[in-house]
Design a protein around this motif. Sequence first.
Motif, mmCIF file in Angstrom:
data_model
loop_
_atom_site.group_PDB
_atom_site.id
_atom_site.type_symbol
_atom_site.label_atom_id
_atom_site.label_comp_id
_atom_site.label_asym_id
_atom_site.label_seq_id
_atom_site.Cartn_x
_atom_site.Cartn_y
_atom_site.Cartn_z
ATOM 1 N N SER A 126 0.849 -1.183 0.000
ATOM 2 C CA SER A 126 0.000 0.000 0.000
ATOM 3 C C SER A 126 0.885 1.232 0.000
ATOM 4 O O SER A 126 1.975 1.240 0.596
ATOM 5 C CB SER A 126 -0.915 0.021 1.236
ATOM 6 O OG SER A 126 -1.763 1.171 1.228
ATOM 7 N N TYR A 134 0.126 13.053 -3.127
ATOM 8 C CA TYR A 134 -1.169 12.432 -3.428
ATOM 9 C C TYR A 134 -1.690 12.904 -4.786
ATOM 10 O O TYR A 134 -2.218 12.113 -5.580
ATOM 11 C CB TYR A 134 -2.174 12.763 -2.326
ATOM 12 C CG TYR A 134 -3.581 12.320 -2.649
ATOM 13 C CD1 TYR A 134 -3.977 11.009 -2.446
ATOM 14 C CD2 TYR A 134 -4.508 13.227 -3.175
ATOM 15 C CE1 TYR A 134 -5.265 10.598 -2.759
ATOM 16 C CE2 TYR A 134 -5.795 12.831 -3.485
ATOM 17 C CZ TYR A 134 -6.166 11.512 -3.281
ATOM 18 O OH TYR A 134 -7.435 11.102 -3.598
ATOM 19 N N LEU A 137 0.033 11.032 -7.705
ATOM 20 C CA LEU A 137 -0.427 9.656 -7.895
ATOM 21 C C LEU A 137 -1.878 9.611 -8.352
ATOM 22 O O LEU A 137 -2.253 8.775 -9.182
ATOM 23 C CB LEU A 137 -0.253 8.873 -6.590
ATOM 24 C CG LEU A 137 1.193 8.699 -6.104
ATOM 25 C CD1 LEU A 137 1.225 7.940 -4.778
ATOM 26 C CD2 LEU A 137 2.033 7.970 -7.144
ATOM 27 N N ALA A 138 -2.699 10.516 -7.810
ATOM 28 C CA ALA A 138 -4.113 10.522 -8.178
ATOM 29 C C ALA A 138 -4.328 10.939 -9.624
ATOM 30 O O ALA A 138 -5.356 10.611 -10.239
ATOM 31 C CB ALA A 138 -4.883 11.462 -7.242
ATOM 32 N N GLY A 142 -5.734 4.347 -12.220
ATOM 33 C CA GLY A 142 -5.903 3.652 -10.956
ATOM 34 C C GLY A 142 -4.976 2.472 -10.776
ATOM 35 O O GLY A 142 -4.727 2.023 -9.652
ATOM 36 N N PHE A 321 -3.045 4.085 -2.037
ATOM 37 C CA PHE A 321 -3.032 3.458 -3.353
ATOM 38 C C PHE A 321 -2.503 2.037 -3.203
ATOM 39 O O PHE A 321 -1.638 1.772 -2.366
ATOM 40 C CB PHE A 321 -2.155 4.219 -4.334
ATOM 41 C CG PHE A 321 -2.569 5.670 -4.493
ATOM 42 C CD1 PHE A 321 -3.430 6.061 -5.497
ATOM 43 C CD2 PHE A 321 -2.091 6.638 -3.610
ATOM 44 C CE1 PHE A 321 -3.802 7.382 -5.638
ATOM 45 C CE2 PHE A 321 -2.443 7.963 -3.752
ATOM 46 C CZ PHE A 321 -3.305 8.351 -4.757
#
Length: 326
Positions: A126, A134, A137-138, A142, A321
């Motif tokens: 994780s 964040y 990565l966002a 996905g 994630f």
Amino acid sequence: MKVFQKKGVAILVMVLAIAAASAWGLSRRPAVVVPDGGDALDTSLSTAYYEQYIVDEAGVLSAKTEQSLSLYNANWDDWSGSIMAVVTVRSAAGGAEDAAWDWFDRIELGTNDALLLLDTGTGEYSVAASGGFYDRLASQAGSFVDTCLYESVQAGDYDTAALNLFANVHLLFRDNGYSAGGFTAVALLVPVVVLLIILLCLFTMIDQMRYNTWYRRYGTIPVPPVIYRPILWWHRPGGAWFRRQGVPRPPRPPYSPHGGFFGGRPPMGGGSRPSGGSRGSFGGGVRTGSFGGSRGGSFGGSSRRGSFGGRRGGGGRRGSFGGRRR
């Protein structure tokens, strides 16, 4: 040490020294392969501070991998104030995601940081991220984290898994407008300077041993039958290094006010005329004397200090994630 007096041996020693120094430099170089399109890493940055953010409790990461991950963090922190910690455990109580956030707070990461947790017992992983990290990565698909980690984690190759994730995250710094500003040719010159210093010290030691051997045999002879020939040219007879070897310089002969240098001249005058008529003697006063010979070595990145002391900051967007991969 007669063997060192041979030119062929000196050349061989020089070649071996260069090879050894090169091998040592390569062994100390982090195994970082930046993906095509990624900005070069500044290898001159110190990684010592960032080593505390690599916690390998499961013992699955090599020392070279830890150094490489720390080098990524040193550069990211220098560019944008972001780092990604890595923690490996044998069993994550409550699941990988909860464990990741527990470790995130335990080592006091802050806004714009992230943490990768690898559970070697269950195969879970994780990534806990906050703030700007964040957002990076966002902004990806996905499956971004899964694509980077899944195959290597299933194969038990955690070195490759961590390095692969860091390499792909490194590209996100480029996409978000960050660039390396501190990489210069100075970083390339450091190994060369170190090598030159090593060779200088080595040849100085060899010259000292060769000189000591030569002096024991010929140093006390006024005109040595064998001339001392050093490896380093400034160690030649008559040079400053040669004169510092403890051999005194020849004494300066006394100076005569009547002209010239001389030694041992009998005093003039001061005696009485011999008695008995005109008897007497006159001499040439030969000048005598002797003349002898002589021989003569920043921490880069942010302003964080201490071991896990002081939070890096708080607040900001947070998210996780990744997931479990059996």
